[in-house]
Motif scaffolding. Structure first.
Motif, PDB file in Angstrom:
ATOM      1  N   GLN A 101       0.831  -1.204   0.000  1.00  0.00           N
ATOM      2  CA  GLN A 101       0.000   0.000   0.000  1.00  0.00           C
ATOM      3  C   GLN A 101       0.864   1.252   0.000  1.00  0.00           C
ATOM      4  O   GLN A 101       0.571   2.219  -0.707  1.00  0.00           O
ATOM      5  N   HIS A 102       1.946   1.238   0.796  1.00  0.00           N
ATOM      6  CA  HIS A 102       2.843   2.395   0.836  1.00  0.00           C
ATOM      7  C   HIS A 102       3.488   2.644  -0.530  1.00  0.00           C
ATOM      8  O   HIS A 102       3.663   3.794  -0.947  1.00  0.00           O
ATOM      9  N   ILE A 103       3.855   1.560  -1.194  1.00  0.00           N
ATOM     10  CA  ILE A 103       4.479   1.699  -2.515  1.00  0.00           C
ATOM     11  C   ILE A 103       3.494   2.315  -3.506  1.00  0.00           C
ATOM     12  O   ILE A 103       3.824   3.268  -4.225  1.00  0.00           O
ATOM     13  N   LEU A 104       2.285   1.769  -3.554  1.00  0.00           N
ATOM     14  CA  LEU A 104       1.267   2.299  -4.466  1.00  0.00           C
ATOM     15  C   LEU A 104       0.969   3.758  -4.156  1.00  0.00           C
ATOM     16  O   LEU A 104       0.881   4.603  -5.061  1.00  0.00           O
ATOM     17  N   GLU A 105       0.847   4.079  -2.862  1.00  0.00           N
ATOM     18  CA  GLU A 105       0.591   5.443  -2.411  1.00  0.00           C
ATOM     19  C   GLU A 105       1.684   6.398  -2.898  1.00  0.00           C
ATOM     20  O   GLU A 105       1.403   7.480  -3.425  1.00  0.00           O
ATOM     21  N   GLU A 106       2.946   5.985  -2.759  1.00  0.00           N
ATOM     22  CA  GLU A 106       4.059   6.861  -3.137  1.00  0.00           C
ATOM     23  C   GLU A 106       4.168   6.989  -4.649  1.00  0.00           C
ATOM     24  O   GLU A 106       4.436   8.080  -5.166  1.00  0.00           O
ATOM     25  N   LEU A 107       3.958   5.893  -5.368  1.00  0.00           N
ATOM     26  CA  LEU A 107       4.016   5.958  -6.832  1.00  0.00           C
ATOM     27  C   LEU A 107       2.931   6.883  -7.377  1.00  0.00           C
ATOM     28  O   LEU A 107       3.165   7.656  -8.314  1.00  0.00           O
ATOM     29  N   ARG A 108       1.734   6.811  -6.786  1.00  0.00           N
ATOM     30  CA  ARG A 108       0.648   7.703  -7.215  1.00  0.00           C
ATOM     31  C   ARG A 108       0.974   9.152  -6.849  1.00  0.00           C
ATOM     32  O   ARG A 108       0.793  10.066  -7.654  1.00  0.00           O
ATOM     33  N   HIS A 109       1.429   9.365  -5.618  1.00  0.00           N
ATOM     34  CA  HIS A 109       1.694  10.715  -5.136  1.00  0.00           C
ATOM     35  C   HIS A 109       2.775  11.406  -5.973  1.00  0.00           C
ATOM     36  O   HIS A 109       2.659  12.588  -6.306  1.00  0.00           O
ATOM     37  N   LYS A 110       3.827  10.676  -6.312  1.00  0.00           N
ATOM     38  CA  LYS A 110       4.931  11.240  -7.089  1.00  0.00           C
ATOM     39  C   LYS A 110       4.680  11.184  -8.595  1.00  0.00           C
ATOM     40  O   LYS A 110       5.535  11.598  -9.384  1.00  0.00           O
ATOM     41  N   LYS A 111       3.530  10.635  -8.983  1.00  0.00           N
ATOM     42  CA  LYS A 111       3.158  10.499 -10.398  1.00  0.00           C
ATOM     43  C   LYS A 111       4.204   9.711 -11.180  1.00  0.00           C
ATOM     44  O   LYS A 111       4.556  10.056 -12.310  1.00  0.00           O
TER      45      LYS A 111
END
Length: 545
Positions: A76-86
């Protein structure tokens, strides 16, 4: 020799893949299955950091990520960061892999919209079926997604309209995307028409949510709230609807109801950091510091490995516990005060290079100690950062307001008032900060005393409105014993005294009113009560002439 499935026409060779899993055997198994489909460009990672770094410098078409990666960041953290940083394009595919798909895990991960879930054990047939479906849709809609990634929304709209007839299989996706694009461009009438046209044919959750969002944007808050309340009742697991409903209720001036909505959402999906943060913020504004503290604790816990981690979360928890800690004095329980100081010290350790972090921490620590009656230690802690707090003209306004609260707690009222006077001038064009400064000038007391004074003010107003002048005078005077310089309270009492004089002719009432107006002689012109002060002073002068 490479195996190809007879049931798929997808060309897996053209795409790039990464596998993120902390078990070598699983990495190896997934790699072999992908190679059997024809995939060639495959990278594997056991931990989040190198995987995210790889995505920072390389385009990835398909991410296969295990949810549980041991210590540190999870899927979840990985997906969250990938989305946040585009770092993931709209055309990229993210598959979350789990050993068990618990509701709490799925709800938390779903906040960041993975494209699909795969539950271990995974076999070749399961994987190729899911990938084939996702990649086929990706290929068909690639031109639209490419333009959205480029933020070329007019062209994306044009492509959506063309594909509605050319790609009927993806009509739902195209309609949803088209409405969202119109919304992004501020074309609310077209967006609303699409949502309502869809709803005439079928009651779909996303269309109701989109309609609610457009209604908010166009100022139709009552209708938006009604739409979103119905949506949460019909779809109790639709988290976005709760968030939007809370936003609507807050805009309607119903922050307590908004908080209740977020409390329910947080109970259903407790692992969404940004929602916990919003709940904490709302609870603070509602003076519900117990709920706020619990939400800040959860925010900090969820932030440990999150891209959204922030020192402000620690500081806010420390501030809330500082106010709540006043209740501990009577019971000789220093639990919340101790937790506040421990939280602030953790903040200093976790964010050592952040500007003013040590100063912000020590300001609140000093207030906590003063609230516990340890004036000597409170002054000592504050003196340790005295140089950074010495210039009222350059101090950060947020820090300055917090510092003033501590000065009041230490009994240094003149220093606090001088600082707030300077901040009032400096923040003249910042209404939110002006409101905070006004509140502190009016109520430079502890949290419990502040609540008591506000309750008395409400009771005094009720007495005045029912023509119970004597009761109103008594209640307002009782409140002013707690906050003697509160602008609204002094003006309220002045107004009651002047009204009673008109019926009784007692001139001593006017002299009492004059004394209360004199208390406000240094009220800044920017204060919300200043015009009322000028008006009542002029009226009183006429009555005393």
């Amino acid at each position: 020799m490479t195996e190809f499935s007879a049931s798929t026409s997808t060309d897996f060779r053209k795409l790039s893949y990464i596998i993120i899993d902390d078990f070598d055997n699983f990495q190896r198994s997934m790699r072999e299955m992908l190679r059997s489909f024809g995939a060639e460009e495959i990278e594997s990672f056991a931990r989040a950091a190198p995987a995210i770094q790889f995505c920072s410098y390389n385009h990835v078409d398909v991410v296969l990520c295990d949810f549980n990666l041991g210590e540190g960041k999870n899927g979840q953290h990985i997906l969250e960061e990938l989305r946040h940083k585009k770092l993931l394009k709209r055309s990229s595919i993210f598959l979350m892999i789990t050993a068990e798909a618990s509701k709490e895990m799925v709800m938390g991960a779903r906040e960041y919209q993975p494209d699909a879930y795969l539950t271990k054990p995974i076999n070749r047939a399961m994987l190729i079926k899911r990938l084939d479906s996702l990649i086929s849709q990706r290929s068909a809609l690639l031109p639209v997604n490419r333009e959205i990634d480029r933020e070329n929304y007019p062209e994306a709209i044009s492509l959506c309209l063309k594909n509605l007839s050319a790609q009927p299989r993806y009509k739902t996706w195209l309609m949803k995307t088209l409405a969202d694009l119109y919304y992004r461009l501020g074309d609310f009438s077209h967006a609303l028409k699409i949502y309502e046209d869809v709803l005439k044919q079928r009651d779909l959750s996303w269309a109701n949510l989109g309609r609610g969002r457009v209604l908010i944007a166009t100022g139709n808050h009552d209708e938006a709230a009604s739409t979103l309340e119905t949506l949460t009742e019909k779809n109790p697991d639709y988290m976005e609807a709760y968030d939007l409903l809370a936003e609507t209720l807050e805009k309607k001036g119903e922050p307590v109801r908004a908080q209740k909505v977020l409390e329910k959402a947080a109970m259903l999906s407790p692992n969404a950091l940004l929602r916990q943060k919003q709940l904490a913020r709302l609870a603070v504004s509602n003076q519900d510091l117990s709920t706020a503290s619990e939400a800040w604790r959860k925010t900090i816990e969820l932030g440990l490995h999150s891209i959204h981690d922030s020192s402000r979360h620690y500081l806010a928890l420390g501030q809330s516990l500082s106010d709540l800690g006043e209740e501990d004095i009577a019971s000789d329980d220093c639990g919340r005060a101790d937790e506040a100081i421990a939280t602030l010290k953790r903040m200093e350790q976790r964010f050592p290079d952040e500007d003013n972090i040590r100063v912000r921490s020590r300001v609140v620590q000093s207030r906590v100690l003063a609230g516990q009656g340890d004036q000597a230690e409170a002054n000592k802690v504050l003196e340790s950062v005295g140089d950074e707090l010495s210039n009222n003209d350059t101090i950060d306004p947020e820090l300055g307001i917090d510092y003033a609260k501590t000065l009041f707690r230490l009994g240094r009222d003149n220093d606090a008032n001088e600082l707030l006077g300077v901040l009032f001038q400096r923040c003249a064009d910042n209404p939110p900060l002006l409101h905070k400064i006004e509140s502190l000038l009016d109520e430079p007391v502890g949290f419990q005393q502040k609540l008591k004074a506000r309750a008395l003010n409400r009771d005094g107003i009720k007495a005045f409105e029912t023509d119970s002048s004597d009761d109103a005078i008594r209640i307002f005077n009782e409140a002013l014993l707690i906050v003697p310089n509160h602008a609204a309270l002094n003006l309220n009492l002045c107004q009651v005294l002047m009204k009673k004089n008109q019926s009784s002719g007692d001139s001593t009432l006017l002299r009492q009113a004059e004394e209360h107006l004199d208390r406000l002689k240094n009220l800044p012109e920017q204060h919300r009560q200043y015009r009322r002060l000028v008006s009542l002073r002029k009226k009183l002068q006429g009555m005393m002439a």
